[in-house]
Design an enzyme around this catalytic site. Structure first.
Site, short mmCIF file in Angstrom:
data_model
loop_
_atom_site.label_atom_id
_atom_site.label_comp_id
_atom_site.label_asym_id
_atom_site.label_seq_id
_atom_site.Cartn_x
_atom_site.Cartn_y
_atom_site.Cartn_z
N GLU A 1 -86.91 -28.94 -3.76
CA GLU A 1 -86.09 -28.70 -4.97
C GLU A 1 -86.91 -28.98 -6.24
O GLU A 1 -86.44 -29.57 -7.20
CB GLU A 1 -84.80 -29.54 -4.93
C1 FAD Z 1 -88.23 -29.79 4.85
C2 FAD Z 1 -88.30 -28.75 3.78
C3 FAD Z 1 -87.16 -28.07 3.40
C4 FAD Z 1 -87.22 -27.08 2.42
N1 FAD Z 1 -86.09 -26.36 2.11
C5 FAD Z 1 -86.19 -25.28 1.30
C6 FAD Z 1 -85.08 -24.39 1.10
O1 FAD Z 1 -83.98 -24.61 1.64
N2 FAD Z 1 -85.25 -23.30 0.32
C7 FAD Z 1 -86.44 -23.02 -0.29
O2 FAD Z 1 -86.52 -22.02 -0.98
N3 FAD Z 1 -87.51 -23.85 -0.15
C8 FAD Z 1 -87.42 -24.96 0.64
N4 FAD Z 1 -88.51 -25.78 0.84
C9 FAD Z 1 -89.74 -25.50 0.12
C10 FAD Z 1 -90.00 -26.49 -1.00
O3 FAD Z 1 -89.11 -26.27 -2.05
C11 FAD Z 1 -91.47 -26.37 -1.40
O4 FAD Z 1 -92.22 -27.01 -0.37
C12 FAD Z 1 -91.78 -26.97 -2.76
O5 FAD Z 1 -91.23 -26.18 -3.77
C13 FAD Z 1 -93.27 -27.12 -3.03
O6 FAD Z 1 -93.96 -25.94 -2.76
P1 FAD Z 1 -95.25 -25.98 -1.79
O7 FAD Z 1 -94.87 -26.75 -0.58
O8 FAD Z 1 -95.72 -24.60 -1.62
O9 FAD Z 1 -96.30 -26.84 -2.58
P2 FAD Z 1 -97.36 -26.31 -3.66
O10 FAD Z 1 -96.65 -25.56 -4.72
O11 FAD Z 1 -98.49 -25.65 -2.96
O12 FAD Z 1 -97.85 -27.68 -4.30
C14 FAD Z 1 -98.80 -28.53 -3.65
C15 FAD Z 1 -99.07 -29.69 -4.59
O13 FAD Z 1 -99.63 -29.20 -5.81
C16 FAD Z 1 -98.86 -29.64 -6.91
N5 FAD Z 1 -98.89 -28.59 -7.94
C17 FAD Z 1 -98.58 -27.29 -7.80
N6 FAD Z 1 -98.70 -26.66 -8.96
C18 FAD Z 1 -99.10 -27.58 -9.88
C19 FAD Z 1 -99.37 -27.55 -11.29
N7 FAD Z 1 -99.21 -26.43 -12.02
N8 FAD Z 1 -99.75 -28.69 -11.89
C20 FAD Z 1 -99.87 -29.84 -11.18
N9 FAD Z 1 -99.60 -29.93 -9.87
C21 FAD Z 1 -99.22 -28.81 -9.23
C22 FAD Z 1 -97.48 -29.89 -6.36
O14 FAD Z 1 -96.75 -30.80 -7.14
C23 FAD Z 1 -97.81 -30.46 -4.98
O15 FAD Z 1 -98.11 -31.82 -5.08
C24 FAD Z 1 -88.45 -26.79 1.79
C25 FAD Z 1 -89.60 -27.50 2.15
C26 FAD Z 1 -89.54 -28.46 3.13
C27 FAD Z 1 -90.80 -29.16 3.54
#
Ligand code: FAD
Length: 577
Positions: A387
């Site tokens: 979220e």
């Molecule tokens: C158990 C689980 C349930 C989930 N449920 C849902 C759901 O129901 N619906 C849905 O749509 N999604 C869902 N998600 C997805 C979740 O919302 C994403 O994992 C989350 O938005 C982060 O995206 P990412 O994992 O691709 O991380 P990334 O975006 O790849 O980020 C990796 C790291 O880089 C950091 N980062 C990224 N961009 C920047 C920036 N510009 N500046 C500084 N730091 C940055 C982030 O903070 C993080 O620490 C779920 C994920 C999990 C693990």
């Protein structure tokens, strides 16, 4: 609505809009009555079933029988209006119900939470009367469970980079794409899906997709660190024909729909965090009294008391901020996105610390799967990631504040008009002129208002808040002067500003909560809460001073250089062999 000002956004200009946070929001008697009966049923159904929760966690699946019990309890109907068969809870009651669920089990709470907080919230917020009539009754009974489908393999934090496509075909849309890590994916029949339409500019649009549509499939349950019994799967769409009547909100306005859903649903996650914290405090206090070492219950040792005392302060403060945000939503405020982001960051980080410290109080037992501590630690880790990651939300909080400061520039030249519309990207083009004019045009640097509605007994704590407000305004000013248009690339500085804003807003909420408690219970009755306020005000004052001092006195460049070194060598370079 008498006052539509965002408290936090005003604060960044040095204004304390106390009417927004005082009085502390309260439930009406009839709302309390419904809430009590829901919570009693939740407790009666879930209490004493820890062995089952543990088993389901190990097996990685919530049995159908539990989903059926949840249906019977009405846990899928919480926010659906009564005319469609729901309970029609407001944000405060909803958040409090999630609290009750999370006290028992994280996977059960997230299954109900993902359905209401995000899965079908779009229908409640943006649905047409026809869409609501068609889907809401089935969602209320739990005949249909809902999921929110935004994330994709290439689009996590950068959600706007999503590649799922919606191509117009006559009156229908043909959707193709794959969504990742979707909570409730394996058990849902109703999906709120975000896709890029083939209209000009490739704008994002929200759609209602149902499992019975040809071409919809979901992957196997993911094997996860925590919340293992909750369903997380891919949701795949292969040429799915979706009628135009299933568009949620306006075509091309889907990003706004997604953000509104996430903002509006945040008090669910906040409520869940509070529930887990309360349960951990209960377990830790019992454990500390039962466990004897060095001929004493460990509860008598200062270091154990220190942990438990901090847990209490953080739980109270979390409840203050989450309830405040829920109250804003319930009172009809539109501008609460920053406050909601603050409550998410604060609640999830307090829970993380509390879970870690509760496990420490339990010692080796805390590490054993026989006890719930390790499960709660695993469960709550995701809260800081999904979220919206807490890192991204911090950027949002601080950059929105600075965006507002920029907007105050009444006499800035035409050349900078409109550049602040995107809080993250806007600063890339901020002109030197705007930067120079900032301080004088906005008058930031001095609080324009003081609290007038607080009980006089809270004047010292109010003074801490007022002084910190001046620090905040000065910090925004100093950071902008120092970095100018480069602020977008200065994330260390942005994070510091966000941390100051978070501390300050939560302190405002705690002040308001304690003030209301004094009104209701008198000074004596509120004595312990005043102690909590004293601790929290002291902590925030010290943290804010620290963050303020680090604007000019920091090791940001050295840390960046070390990170670059590690990145270049892809690891740690030193070894004593
Ligand atoms: C158990 C689980 C349930 C989930 N449920 C849902 C759901 O129901 N619906 C849905 O749509 N999604 C869902 N998600 C997805 C979740 O919302 C994403 O994992 C989350 O938005 C982060 O995206 P990412 O994992 O691709 O991380 P990334 O975006 O790849 O980020 C990796 C790291 O880089 C950091 N980062 C990224 N961009 C920047 C920036 N510009 N500046 C500084 N730091 C940055 C982030 O903070 C993080 O620490 C779920 C994920 C999990 C693990």
């Amino acid at each position: 609505m008498e006052n539509q000002t965002s408290f936090v956004r005003s604060l960044c200009m040095g204004d304390i809009e106390e009417n927004v946070i005082i009085p502390y929001p309260k439930l009406k008697d009839e709302e309390k009555e419904i809430l009590r009966s829901v919570i009693d049923s939740v407790d009666a159904t879930l209490k004493g079933r820890d062995a089952e929760f543990r088993k389901w966690d190990r097996e990685g699946e919530l049995p159908e029988s539990m989903l059926e019990e949840m249906r019977q309890l009405g846990l899928f109907s919480l926010i659906i209006p009564e005319e469609h068969g729901g309970i029609g809870m407001n944000s405060t009651s909803y958040s409090r119900t999630l609290q009750a669920l999370a006290k028992h089990d994280g996977s059960v709470a997230i299954t109900a939470g993902a359905h209401s907080s995000i899965g079908m919230r779009g229908l409640v917020l943006f649905g047409t009367p026809e869409q609501k009539a068609k889907y809401a009754p089935k969602l209320a009974t739990g005949e249909m469970i809902a999921a929110f489908c935004l994330t994709e393999p290439g689009a996590g934090s950068d959600a706007a980079a999503l590649r799922t496509k919606a191509v117009k075909d006559g009156d229908d849309w043909i959707i193709t794409g794959s969504k990742l890590w979707i909570t409730n994916g394996g058990i849902a029949d109703f999906f709120t899906v975000f896709a890029k339409t083939d209209t000009e500019g490739g704008q994002i649009t929200a759609f209602i997709v149902t499992r019975d549509m040809k071409g919809v499939s979901t992957g196997p349950h993911e094997d996860k660190m925590g919340l293992r019994a909750s369903s997380t799967t891919t949701v795949d769409m292969d040429q799915v024909r979706v009628p135009a009547a299933n568009v949620l909100g306006d075509v091309g306005k889907g990003f706004k729909v997604a953000m509104k859903i996430l903002n509006s649903g945040r008090t669910g996650l906040g409520g869940g965090s509070i529930g887990s914290m309360k349960s951990l405090i209960e377990m830790s206090t019992k454990q500390a009294k039962q466990r004897t070492q060095f001929d004493k219950p460990i509860a008598e040792f200062g270091l154990i008391k220190q942990k438990i005392g901090h847990m209490v302060v953080e739980c109270y403060a979390t409840e203050a901020v989450v309830n405040m945000v829920a109250g804003l939503v319930d009172q009809g405020y539109e501008d609460y996105a920053v406050e909601a982001a603050i409550s998410k960051v604060f609640a999830t980080e307090c829970l993380w610390r509390t879970a870690d410290e509760a496990l420490q109080v339990a010692g080796g037992n805390g590490y054993m799967c026989e006890f719930p501590y390790e499960r709660i630690v695993r469960n709550c880790r995701i809260n800081r990631i999904f979220e919206g990651t807490n890192d991204i939300l911090r950027l949002f909080i601080a950059l929105t504040a600075m965006n507002d400061v920029g907007k105050q520039l009444k006499d800035v030249s035409k050349s900078v008009e409109g550049i602040f519309s995107d809080p993250i990207k806007g600063f890339g083009v901020m002109s030197e002129y705007a930067k120079k004019r900032l301080t004088s045009a906005t008058g930031i640097g001095g609080a324009k208002k003081k609290f007038t509605k607080l009980n006089p007994a809270l004047k010292d704590q109010a003074a801490i808040f007022e002084e910190a407000t001046r620090d905040l305004a000065a910090a925004a000013d100093r950071i902008l002067r120092k970095h100018g248009k480069d602020i977008i690339n200065k994330q260390f500085a942005t994070k510091r500003l966000a941390d100051i804003i978070i501390d300050l807003y939560v302190l405002g909420c705690v002040l308001s909560r304690v003030n209301t408690s004094i009104e209701d219970n008198g000074l004596e009755g509120a004595a312990k809460e005043i102690e909590i306020l004293n601790v929290f005000a002291g902590q925030t004052r010290r943290r804010i001073k620290g963050n303020f001092g680090k604007i000019d006195d920091n090791d940001d460049d050295l840390i960046t250089s070390l990170a670059d070194h590690a990145l270049e060598h892809e690891g740690f370079k030193w070894d004593n062999l």
